[in-house]
Scaffold this motif. Structure first.
Motif, PDB file in Angstrom:
ATOM      1  N   ARG A  59      -4.802   2.004  -3.048  1.00 49.95           N
ATOM      2  CA  ARG A  59      -5.181   2.618  -1.778  1.00 49.95           C
ATOM      3  C   ARG A  59      -6.594   2.140  -1.441  1.00 49.95           C
ATOM      4  NH1 ARG A  59      -2.083   8.269  -1.391  1.00 49.95           N
ATOM      5  NH2 ARG A  59      -0.505   7.831  -2.957  1.00 49.95           N
ATOM      6  N   SER A 115       5.570  10.047  -3.128  1.00 49.80           N
ATOM      7  CA  SER A 115       4.733   8.892  -2.806  1.00 49.80           C
ATOM      8  C   SER A 115       5.550   7.639  -3.074  1.00 49.80           C
ATOM      9  CB  SER A 115       3.465   8.909  -3.647  1.00 49.80           C
ATOM     10  OG  SER A 115       2.711  10.071  -3.373  1.00 49.80           O
ATOM     11  N   SER A 135       0.070  -0.528  -2.846  1.00 51.23           N
ATOM     12  CA  SER A 135       0.111   0.045  -1.507  1.00 51.23           C
ATOM     13  C   SER A 135       1.007   1.273  -1.575  1.00 51.23           C
ATOM     14  CB  SER A 135       0.674  -0.965  -0.507  1.00 51.23           C
ATOM     15  OG  SER A 135      -0.144  -2.100  -0.452  1.00 51.23           O
ATOM     16  N   ASN A 137       2.245   5.230   0.206  1.00 49.54           N
ATOM     17  CA  ASN A 137       2.326   6.197   1.297  1.00 49.54           C
ATOM     18  C   ASN A 137       2.833   7.516   0.739  1.00 49.54           C
ATOM     19  OD1 ASN A 137       1.772   4.354   3.600  1.00 49.54           O
ATOM     20  ND2 ASN A 137       3.616   3.363   2.827  1.00 49.54           N
TER      21      ASN A 137
END
Length: 167
Positions: A59, A115, A135, A137
């Motif tokens: 992140r 996640s 990466s 989310n």
């Protein structure tokens, strides 16, 4: 039998067969070994799979070296409670592996999250990860939407993987 000075200089957490260049079989085993280590939620143990000068992008965090990795993971697992992770091989070549993953966790207020992400890994000749780019989310979910229900720790061998779960 080789003497200790003749043995390869591989950290005990890295099986000698899990070094590059990877085959499909060794890449899958490497991914599962990483998943198992992360599910232990033991920062020091996890850090041993990385080179002493390993570089990460996670992140907006950029840890460098094992000490910073331990600090990062300690903070992470203080925040991400009841953490359960599944990783799946996406692609591999030579000394690189790409994975996709999902993990579930809850925050201190009791909100659950799933996640999702992708990681690109690059390994040293000794099989230690020298670069990791992640990466990720976060998706808020309800407790009823959870899919990872095994006891904390290693995912059981008979538990479905990401593709089996439709993730």
């Amino acid at each position: 039998m080789p003497t200790p000075s003749q043995e390869p200089s591989v950290t005990p957490s890295v099986a000698p067969s899990l070094v590059p260049p990877f085959t499909e079989e060794t890449a899958i085993a490497k991914v599962r070994a990483a998943e198992d280590a992360w599910n232990s939620r033991e920062p020091e143990r996890v850090s041993l799979a990385y080179t002493p000068d390993s570089r990460w992008r996670n992140r907006a965090d950029f840890p460098v070296g094992r000490a910073q990795i331990v600090e990062f993971l300690t903070r992470k697992w203080q925040k991400e409670q009841e953490y359960r992770l599944i990783k799946e091989l996406w692609a591999f070549r030579d000394n690189r592996i790409a994975v996709r993953f999902a993990y579930e966790w809850r925050d201190a207020a009791g909100q659950w999250f799933r996640s999702y992400g992708n990681e690109n890994w690059e390994f040293s000749g000794a099989g230690l990860m020298q670069r990791r780019f992640a990466s990720i989310n976060d998706l808020p979910i309800t407790e009823a939407e959870r899919k990872f229900h095994w006891p904390l720790g290693r995912r059981p061998d008979n538990h479905p993987g990401l593709s089996d779960l439709g993730l």
